[in-house]
Design a protein around this motif. Sequence first.
Motif, PDB file in Angstrom:
ATOM      1  N   PRO A  40       0.812  -1.238   0.113  1.00 40.84           N
ATOM      2  CA  PRO A  40       0.035  -0.143   0.489  1.00 40.84           C
ATOM      3  C   PRO A  40       0.912   1.658   0.107  1.00 40.84           C
ATOM      4  N   PHE A  41       1.774   1.143   0.413  1.00 41.86           N
ATOM      5  CA  PHE A  41       2.447   2.501   0.385  1.00 41.86           C
ATOM      6  C   PHE A  41       4.224   2.422  -0.508  1.00 41.86           C
ATOM      7  N   LYS A  61      -4.276   1.103   4.268  1.00 39.76           N
ATOM      8  CA  LYS A  61      -2.594   1.362   4.607  1.00 39.76           C
ATOM      9  C   LYS A  61      -2.253   1.532   6.776  1.00 39.76           C
ATOM     10  N   CYS A  65       4.900   3.790   5.376  1.00 43.50           N
ATOM     11  CA  CYS A  65       4.237   2.742   6.577  1.00 43.50           C
ATOM     12  C   CYS A  65       4.830   2.730   8.029  1.00 43.50           C
ATOM     13  N   GLU A  78       2.649  11.063   6.929  1.00 42.00           N
ATOM     14  CA  GLU A  78       3.465   9.892   6.101  1.00 42.00           C
ATOM     15  C   GLU A  78       5.066  10.511   5.782  1.00 42.00           C
TER      16      GLU A  78
END
Length: 331
Positions: free
Chosen positions: A10-11, A22, A159, A168
């Motif tokens: 997801p990252f 995430k 992450c 993030e």
Amino acid sequence: MALPFVDVSPFLQKGTPPSPVKEASAKSLFTACHDVGFFYLKGHGIPKEQCDLVLDTVKRWMLTATKEEKDAIARKDAGVGDGDGARGYQRVGENVTLGKSDFHEAIDLYATYPSPPPSPPYGPLQGPNLWPKNSPTFSTTFTTYIDQILLLGAALMRCMAVALSLPEDHFEPFITPSFWVCRAIGYPPLTPEAMAANPGGVGCGAHSDYGCWTFLLADETKGALKVKSKDDGEGWVDADPVEGCYVVNVGDMLMQWTNGLFKSTVHQVVHLGSNYRVSVPVFFEPSWDAKISPLETCVALTGGEALYKEVTYGEYLLGKIATNFYTEEKK
């Protein structure tokens, strides 16, 4: 103790919005780093063909290069010829852990020093990487691969930021560019003479890693990489290769950054097989001049007191590598 799995997919794409997947990925990373310090990383997006090429390139060179070809890129002390004290080929027994020689050979590669001098003699870590002269594809294969790992390391830092309830992109200024390290390692089978010198078949002694993340690519050999168990503090757990995954572990710098919230776990290599084992760890690190101190959010989660002082990563690394080739016999 079993090594958990973390899905980083997801990252991989930078700038995507928050999502439940995430959050789930970040939660699994937090648990893995807090409870174990080692995990299997899946969803990394690096093709198997690329990984196989890297391992094959190392094995082919280690097993076919002549002594003269290996000596041509041998590591030398800083100030000696093209040596900078770290980069280049190391013969079996030259690398040292806890004052004892390790039973492996390797080529050590590092990111470019921030301000390298134009010609020898070089200071510690200031020289160029010493690539095999008889393998024209070695440097291109590794350069491409390391670039991919750097993207993966940045994704895992994103992450981690979410796992710690930070923006993030929080770590981006600290890791751009990463002062990465890569080792191309070969573990020969132990002869009776080698077993006498390395009791128990230790190819690399018990240690923790220096920096943030270690991304380990290894061949199919089982039972070699041993992780110190956190269940009883005495036993060892095998971290055998799993197809499609990297074995990833937390380094000392990440432990300091999180004020001990994430664990840098001791591990070792014990290779008792009759095969020639190959592994390629890439160490994803902060920038050379990054100043690292415990994160306030982690200090709050670990009792409210900072357990580590601020360090500049490059200075910290120089202090660490100074002992890599210093045996008890030389004291």
